[in-house]
Design a protein around this motif. Sequence first.
Motif: not given
Length: 359
Positions: A35-50
Motif C-alpha cells: 500500500l502506498d502511504l500518503r503525506l499529510g498536510t504538515v511537515a515538522y522540521r526537527v533537529r535530528a532523526s529519532f
Amino acid sequence: MTGVLPSQAIEKMFQRGEITLAQPLVEGQVQPASLDLRLGTVAYRVRASFLAGQDCSVADRISEFEMHRIDLTDGAVLEKGCVYLVPLMEGLALPQDVSAVANAKSSTGRLDLLTRTITDGGVEFDRIKPGYSGPLYAEICPRSFSVLVRPGMRLNQIRFRRGQAVLSDAELADLHQQSPLVDGTAVIEDGLGFSVDLRLPGSDLVGYRAKPHTGVIDLDRIGEYDPQDYWEEVHSTSGRIILDPGAFYILVSREAVQIPPAYAAEMAPYLAMVGEFRVHYAGFFDPGFGHDAAGGTGSRGVLEVRCHEAPFVLEHGQVVGRLVYERMSALPEQLYGAGIASNYQGQGLKLSKHFKSPR
C-alpha cells in the motif's frame, strides 16, 4: 494463510478498519503486495532523526525536537540535508497476527530521498509490530536534492505479513529450478545474491553520480527534468569505478531478476565486510516484477549506492546485495507491470521517472 498479504487482502483490511484513512483512497494506491502511504498536510522540521522509543509517542518526541512546522497545503520545499517528520494520511489498527514493514518507493530511492516510517512506541525504523494501533509518520531527509512536496504524495509504501514466510536457501534453490529467478548462475546464500554491472553492452556509460549543487525537484513533475542538470555520467572502460565517500550513485545489477507471481522479495544489503557502502534505499519487489518481461529475460535491479568512510573500488560482477524472497499468502489479483502503469518493468540503467531519457 501465512505470507505477504496481496492487494485483495489489503482492501479487506480497509473494510474491517485495520487501516484507517484521513482521506479516501486514490487510484493506484493499492499495489500487488503493498500500500502506498500518503503525506499529510504538515511537515515538522526537527533537529535530528529519532525513534519514539518504547511507551513513548511520536507526538511527544516532536514537541521535544521540533524547530518549526511547515504547511504543505500549497506545496513546500524540503531542503537538502534537513530532517522532517510528516504525519501520514494512513493509520493502523493491526490484528495480533499481522505485522508490517515499510520502505521507500523506487522513485524516492533514486532521488536519494531518505524516507523511513516511524510509529508510536517504535524502536526500529520501517518495522511495525503485530497488533500495532496508532498513527504513521514519514521521516524524510533529502540527501542529494531539495524537493517540492504536497499533501497526498506517495514517497513510501507498506507491506503486511501474517507469520513468517521467508524462503530458506534450499527452498530458493528449488524455486530457481522451477522458474529461473536470474538469467545466469544463481548465487544463493541468505537470499539471492546480485552483483553490479560495470560493462554495459555497447557503452562505457555505467552509471550516474548526483551533482552536489542543483535546483529543486518538484515530485509531481514527471519526465520534465534534464539529467545533465542533476547528474554526472559515470564511465568506465576497465570494469571498475572508485566510489567517493558521501557521493550518491545510480548503478544497475548485472543480473536480470524475476519475481514469480506467488512470491514477493525485498532487497537487502549483502555483507558489511565486502565494503563500506549502502546499495539500496528502496527495497520492495512486487509479484510479477520482471516476470514475462519483453524477451522473457527479467528486469535489472537499479542500485542506489552511497559510499561511506573511505574511497572504495567497485569491480564488475562484485556481489553487492541480495534479494530475500517470501511467499504470498495468496496470488494477487494484479501483478506488477500488468496494466497498472508500473514505471520500471523491463528496466535497465534508469534514473527516476522525473527525468527525461538521457540524450
